[in-house]
Design a protein around this motif. Structure first.
Motif, mmCIF file in Angstrom:
data_model
loop_
_atom_site.group_PDB
_atom_site.id
_atom_site.type_symbol
_atom_site.label_atom_id
_atom_site.label_comp_id
_atom_site.label_asym_id
_atom_site.label_seq_id
_atom_site.Cartn_x
_atom_site.Cartn_y
_atom_site.Cartn_z
ATOM 1 N N PHE A 1 30.611 -2.009 61.831
ATOM 2 C CA PHE A 1 30.214 -0.690 61.341
ATOM 3 C C PHE A 1 30.268 -0.651 59.821
ATOM 4 O O PHE A 1 29.379 -0.103 59.163
ATOM 5 N N ARG A 2 31.320 -1.215 59.253
ATOM 6 C CA ARG A 2 31.446 -1.242 57.794
ATOM 7 C C ARG A 2 30.328 -2.072 57.155
ATOM 8 O O ARG A 2 29.770 -1.701 56.128
ATOM 9 N N LEU A 3 30.035 -3.203 57.767
ATOM 10 C CA LEU A 3 28.969 -4.047 57.226
ATOM 11 C C LEU A 3 27.624 -3.334 57.280
ATOM 12 O O LEU A 3 26.805 -3.451 56.343
ATOM 13 N N ALA A 4 27.386 -2.581 58.345
ATOM 14 C CA ALA A 4 26.123 -1.858 58.474
ATOM 15 C C ALA A 4 25.946 -0.829 57.363
ATOM 16 O O ALA A 4 24.822 -0.533 56.939
ATOM 17 N N GLN A 5 27.051 -0.283 56.859
ATOM 18 C CA GLN A 5 26.958 0.695 55.779
ATOM 19 C C GLN A 5 26.464 0.067 54.476
ATOM 20 O O GLN A 5 25.891 0.767 53.626
ATOM 21 N N TYR A 6 26.687 -1.224 54.318
ATOM 22 C CA TYR A 6 26.271 -1.892 53.073
ATOM 23 C C TYR A 6 24.827 -2.386 53.123
ATOM 24 O O TYR A 6 24.269 -2.756 52.088
ATOM 25 N N VAL A 7 24.240 -2.415 54.321
ATOM 26 C CA VAL A 7 22.899 -2.982 54.457
ATOM 27 C C VAL A 7 21.875 -2.319 53.540
ATOM 28 O O VAL A 7 21.111 -3.012 52.844
ATOM 29 N N PRO A 8 21.772 -0.965 53.475
ATOM 30 C CA PRO A 8 20.764 -0.354 52.599
ATOM 31 C C PRO A 8 20.914 -0.764 51.143
ATOM 32 O O PRO A 8 19.916 -1.008 50.440
ATOM 33 N N PHE A 9 22.149 -0.870 50.676
ATOM 34 C CA PHE A 9 22.374 -1.203 49.271
ATOM 35 C C PHE A 9 22.080 -2.680 49.003
ATOM 36 O O PHE A 9 21.608 -3.039 47.916
ATOM 37 N N VAL A 10 22.340 -3.534 49.996
ATOM 38 C CA VAL A 10 21.980 -4.948 49.843
ATOM 39 C C VAL A 10 20.463 -5.090 49.744
ATOM 40 O O VAL A 10 19.939 -5.850 48.903
ATOM 41 N N ILE A 11 19.729 -4.359 50.582
ATOM 42 C CA ILE A 11 18.263 -4.419 50.540
ATOM 43 C C ILE A 11 17.736 -3.891 49.207
ATOM 44 O O ILE A 11 16.775 -4.439 48.632
ATOM 45 N N ILE A 12 18.361 -2.838 48.694
ATOM 46 C CA ILE A 12 17.941 -2.299 47.389
ATOM 47 C C ILE A 12 18.146 -3.332 46.294
ATOM 48 O O ILE A 12 17.275 -3.526 45.419
ATOM 49 N N LEU A 13 19.281 -4.035 46.324
ATOM 50 C CA LEU A 13 19.534 -5.079 45.326
ATOM 51 C C LEU A 13 18.550 -6.232 45.483
ATOM 52 O O LEU A 13 18.097 -6.812 44.471
ATOM 53 N N LEU A 14 18.212 -6.564 46.738
ATOM 54 C CA LEU A 14 17.206 -7.613 46.946
ATOM 55 C C LEU A 14 15.857 -7.176 46.390
ATOM 56 O O LEU A 14 15.120 -7.981 45.783
ATOM 57 N N GLY A 15 15.517 -5.908 46.585
ATOM 58 C CA GLY A 15 14.271 -5.390 46.023
ATOM 59 C C GLY A 15 14.259 -5.464 44.504
ATOM 60 O O GLY A 15 13.242 -5.806 43.895
#
Length: 397
Positions: free
Chosen positions: A21-35
């Protein structure tokens, strides 16, 4: 026993699920950094606008309005930065992306807030139901019971817990004051159901059974009937549906006490931690001479019929009944809580204050982290002058 209701329980709490659950919370921000990395690299010709637009919606699945707004702000910052670096403000595409990001962000925040409000409303309703159930199942004992002063306390292992497998009751009868303290081995609804069955049987039998053994036999029979009812998960008539591991663990340790007019206390112990007697500043455990199995394991009883054991209980004595959550509490060094030593060290005080001092010592010993629910019930034997006539008349069916 662990409690049924945890008001502070978060989605995914506990073990690997919580980590995921905690890891899922970071997914949007990881994708933004990848973008952002794509836009700042030689591959900036890759179109990341639609991907960034979806990030607020993705964040709303695992976070509240603040987390969703943070994801929207991050996506907006990346879009503005890349448009400025690549001089893309003169194209319609960037404005379409920004408009889409605005619409998705507003919709995601609104939806997230609505879902959170609904969940909070449901949680408040569950709290009210659990509180009502607790008041019925574990009501506080009267402060005065004939020649006794009494007090009870229930401590949940987690904040906000309401119902568990611990049980206690004290009633005044024509035979004297009768008390039960028990602990269900199980969890969830089955544990609560077993506790309710045993308490219901005790509250009835305590007024009608002449012998203390009759009271506890009545409780055992009620538990046995409940455990074999269809739909309880322990129906022995349906082998295909029976979980034999649950059957082996669904028993109840109980201690039943009777305080007659004479200066003594009668005890029947069915696998429960022995009570503590505090006399003239010295505490001792009233260990039974005969070992009996818990309720639900009557097949293991061998030898002659058991008898209630008698112990002196004179005016000025204090009797503490408790569950194993007290004596099995550990400190960071893995040392058990020394109940006898603590009872001797606590300053003399009325029953309710004495229990509160024990509570504070227990919390201090465990650094505020109980791993099991705790139930305690205290009985003070008054002298004849202090006892006087009780305001609670004995029940005489």
């Amino acid at each position: 026993m662990r409690s049924l209701f945890r008001s502070d329980r978060q989605p995914g709490a506990g073990g690997p699920s919580r980590v995921l659950f905690r890891l899922a919370q970071y997914v949007p921000f990881v994708i933004i950094l990848l973008g952002l990395g794509v836009e700042l690299s030689a591959a900036h010709w890759v179109y990341t606008g639609p991907l960034l637009t979806a990030m607020p919606a993705l964040a709303s699945l695992t976070m509240g309005p603040k987390g969703t707004l943070s994801a929207a702000a991050g996506a907006l910052a990346v879009s503005v930065t890349t448009a400025t670096l690549h001089d893309a403000w003169d194209g319609q595409q960037i404005y379409s992306n920004l408009l889409g990001l605005l619409v998705v962000s507003v919709a995601s925040v609104t939806t997230s807030n609505a879902v959170r409000t609904q969940r909070q409303r449901e949680l408040n309703q569950l709290r009210r139901i659990a509180t009502t159930a607790q008041e019925v199942l574990l009501r506080p004992v009267p402060a005065r019971l004939g020649p006794l002063q009494a007090a009870s306390m229930y401590l949940a292992a987690e904040a906000g817990a309401q119902i568990g497998g611990d049980l206690y009751e004290a009633v005044q009868t024509r035979y004297g004051i009768r008390v039960i303290m028990g602990d269900v081995r199980g969890k969830g609804l089955p544990a609560v159901r077993s506790a309710a069955v045993v308490l219901g049987a005790f509250r009835e039998a305590a007024h009608y059974e002449d012998e203390l053994l009759g009271v506890i036999d009545h409780c055992a029979a009620a538990l046995r009937r409940e455990s074999t009812m269809p739909g309880t998960g322990t129906d022995t008539d349906t082998d295909n549906d029976t979980n034999w591991e649950d059957v082996a663990e669904s028993f109840v340790t109980v201690l039943v006490a009777e305080v007659p007019d004479a200066p003594q206390v009668l005890l029947v112990n069915r696998g429960h931690p022995p009570p503590m007697l505090l006399r003239q500043g010295k505490a001792q455990a009233l260990v039974p001479t005969t070992t009996l199995p818990p309720l639900g394991l009557e097949d293991f009883i061998t030898g002659p019929p058991a008898k209630a054991e008698s112990y002196p209980f004179a005016p000025g004595d204090r009797l503490l009944l408790h569950t194993d959550g007290v004596i099995e509490a550990r400190n960071p060094a893995n040392d058990f809580f020394d109940l006898a030593e603590t009872m001797e060290a606590v300053r003399p005080s009325p029953p309710s204050e004495f229990l509160e001092q024990l509570h504070q010592e227990l919390i201090h010993h465990t650094n505020g982290r109980l791993v099991d629910d705790v139930a305690m019930l205290i009985l003070d034997r008054l002298d004849d002058e202090a006892a006087g006539p009780s305001s609670d008349a004995a029940s005489a069916p």
